[in-house]
Motif scaffolding. Structure first.
Motif, PDB file in Angstrom:
ATOM      1  N   ASP A  81       0.818  -1.201   0.000  1.00 61.42           N
ATOM      2  CA  ASP A  81       0.000   0.000   0.000  1.00 61.42           C
ATOM      3  C   ASP A  81       0.856   1.257   0.000  1.00 61.42           C
ATOM      4  O   ASP A  81       0.493   2.275  -0.593  1.00 61.42           O
ATOM      5  CB  ASP A  81      -0.924   0.012   1.229  1.00 61.42           C
ATOM      6  N   THR A  82       1.979   1.192   0.682  1.00 61.97           N
ATOM      7  CA  THR A  82       2.889   2.335   0.780  1.00 61.97           C
ATOM      8  C   THR A  82       4.322   1.849   0.594  1.00 61.97           C
ATOM      9  O   THR A  82       4.740   0.888   1.232  1.00 61.97           O
ATOM     10  CB  THR A  82       2.771   3.015   2.159  1.00 61.97           C
TER      11      THR A  82
ATOM     12  N   ASP B  31      12.925   7.716   3.517  1.00 61.16           N
ATOM     13  CA  ASP B  31      11.717   7.375   4.264  1.00 61.16           C
ATOM     14  C   ASP B  31      11.981   6.211   5.210  1.00 61.16           C
ATOM     15  O   ASP B  31      11.420   6.142   6.298  1.00 61.16           O
ATOM     16  CB  ASP B  31      10.604   6.974   3.288  1.00 61.16           C
TER      17      ASP B  31
ATOM     18  N   ALA C 187       5.011  -0.183   5.652  1.00 60.80           N
ATOM     19  CA  ALA C 187       3.664   0.157   5.190  1.00 60.80           C
ATOM     20  C   ALA C 187       2.675   0.303   6.340  1.00 60.80           C
ATOM     21  O   ALA C 187       1.622   0.930   6.182  1.00 60.80           O
ATOM     22  CB  ALA C 187       3.163  -0.889   4.197  1.00 60.80           C
TER      23      ALA C 187
ATOM     24  N   ASP D 273       1.579   9.425   5.862  1.00 60.00           N
ATOM     25  CA  ASP D 273       2.400   9.075   4.715  1.00 60.00           C
ATOM     26  C   ASP D 273       3.639   9.953   4.773  1.00 60.00           C
ATOM     27  O   ASP D 273       3.822  10.736   5.690  1.00 60.00           O
ATOM     28  CB  ASP D 273       1.626   9.303   3.408  1.00 60.00           C
ATOM     29  N   ARG D 274       4.492   9.832   3.787  1.00 63.98           N
ATOM     30  CA  ARG D 274       5.728  10.596   3.805  1.00 63.98           C
ATOM     31  C   ARG D 274       5.461  12.083   3.610  1.00 63.98           C
ATOM     32  O   ARG D 274       4.491  12.499   3.004  1.00 63.98           O
ATOM     33  CB  ARG D 274       6.669  10.088   2.692  1.00 63.98           C
TER      34      ARG D 274
END
Length: 248
Positions: free
Chosen positions: A6-7, A177, A224, A240-241
Motif C-alpha cells: 500500500d505504501t 523514508d 507500510a 504518509d511521507r
C-alpha cells in the motif's frame, strides 16, 4: 510473484552490515563475505527497481572503515571496481543512475576513474537513482555544508534548512523514508545524520549477505504499517511521507 504494498518508501537507505560475521559463521574468509555482500546489494537494487522505489542509498564504505587492515581495504576497492564494471550494462538497461555520496579525492586513482566512468555512463538513467555512500561520514557532510555556506558569505537569516540541504551530497533528492540496518546492530554509525531526522528504521538480525528479496519484503511490509506524523499529533497527523523536493 512480486507482492504489492500500500505504501512504499520513495527513498530507501541501507546500512549493509554483517559480511564478516556471515563469513566467520561459515568458516570462510572476510573477502568471501564481502563478495557475497555485493551479490546481496545487486539483488536488492534490482528488486527495488522492479517495485518502483525511486532512490536507494547503500552505505558502502565509511571514512571510519580506513581503520580496517590495509589488505581488506584494498580488496574492498578492487571488488567495488570489478562490480561496477560488471554491473554497469545492467544498470544502464534498467535506467538506474549512479551517484556517489562522499569524498572521492581520497580514494585510489583506479577507483576514482572507475567511479567517474560509471557515473557518466549512467547519467541518463531516469527510473531510479542509486547512491553509493563511499568514503562517507555524516558528520563530515554536515561540516562540509557549513563550510560551503560560510564561503558564500550568507547572512545568518539566509541559512535556512533548504539552503543547508542544497549543500549536502543528497541535494535534490528526498530524505530517506526508511533506513534498514542488518546484523542486529541498533545504531546509525554516522550515516545520513541530517537526512534521517524523520526516517523510519527497520532493524534485523539477518546478516547482510542473507538479506534477500523475502527479507526486503518484510521490511517494506513493516514500513507500510507505520503512521508517519513528522512531529504532528492527533487527527490531522500525516500517515504518509512528507513532501519531498524534486530530483535535480
Amino acid at each position: 510473484m512480486t507482492p504489492t504494498f500500500d505504501t512504499l518508501p520513495r527513498h530507501l537507505a541501507v546500512i549493509m552490515d554483517g559480511n564478516g560475521r556471515w563469513a566467520k559463521a561459515r568458516g570462510l574468509s572476510r573477502s568471501d563475505g564481502h563478495k557475497a555482500g555485493t551479490e546481496a546489494a545487486k539483488t536488492l537494487v534490482s528488486e527495488c527497481r522492479t517495485l518502483g522505489i525511486e532512490h536507494v542509498t547503500l552505505y558502502t564504505f565509511s571514512r571510519e572503515n580506513w581503520a580496517r587492515p590495509k589488505d581488506e581495504v584494498a580488496f574492498l576497492f578492487d571488488l567495488l571496481v570489478r562490480f561496477m564494471k560488471r554491473e554497469m550494462p545492467s544498470l544502464i538497461e534498467q535506467g538506474i543512475r549512479l551517484r556517489i555520496l562522499g569524498e572521492l579525492s581520497e580514494l585510489p586513482l583506479t577507483t576514482r576513474q572507475a567511479i567517474k566512468m560509471a557515473v557518466d555512463r549512467s547519467a541518463k538513467g531516469n527510473r531510479m537513482t542509486l547512491n553509493l555512500a563511499l568514503n562517507y561520514s555524516g558528520r563530515d557532510e554536515i561540516l562540509r555544508a557549513c563550510r560551503a555556506l560560510a564561503a558564500k558569505g550568507l547572512a545568518p537569516s539566509a541559512i535556512t534548512e533548504d539552503a543547508f540541504a542544497a549543500e549536502l551530497y543528497t541535494a535534490g533528492q528526498p530524505d530517506p523514508d526508511l533506513i534498514i540496518r542488518t546484523s542486529g546492530e541498533l545504531r546509525l554509525s554516522n550515516f545520513l545524520l541530517w537526512q534521517a531526522a524523520y526516517s523510519e528504521f527497520y532493524f534485523t538480525d539477518t546478516y547482510w549477505p542473507d538479506f534477500g528479496t523475502d527479507e526486503l519484503h518484510k521490511a517494506l511490509a513493516a514500513f507500510a504499517t507505520r503512521a508517519r506524523r513528522f512531529g504532528a499529533t492527533g487527527e490531522d497527523a500525516q500517515h504518509d511521507r512528507a513532501p519531498a523536493g524534486d530530483e535535480s
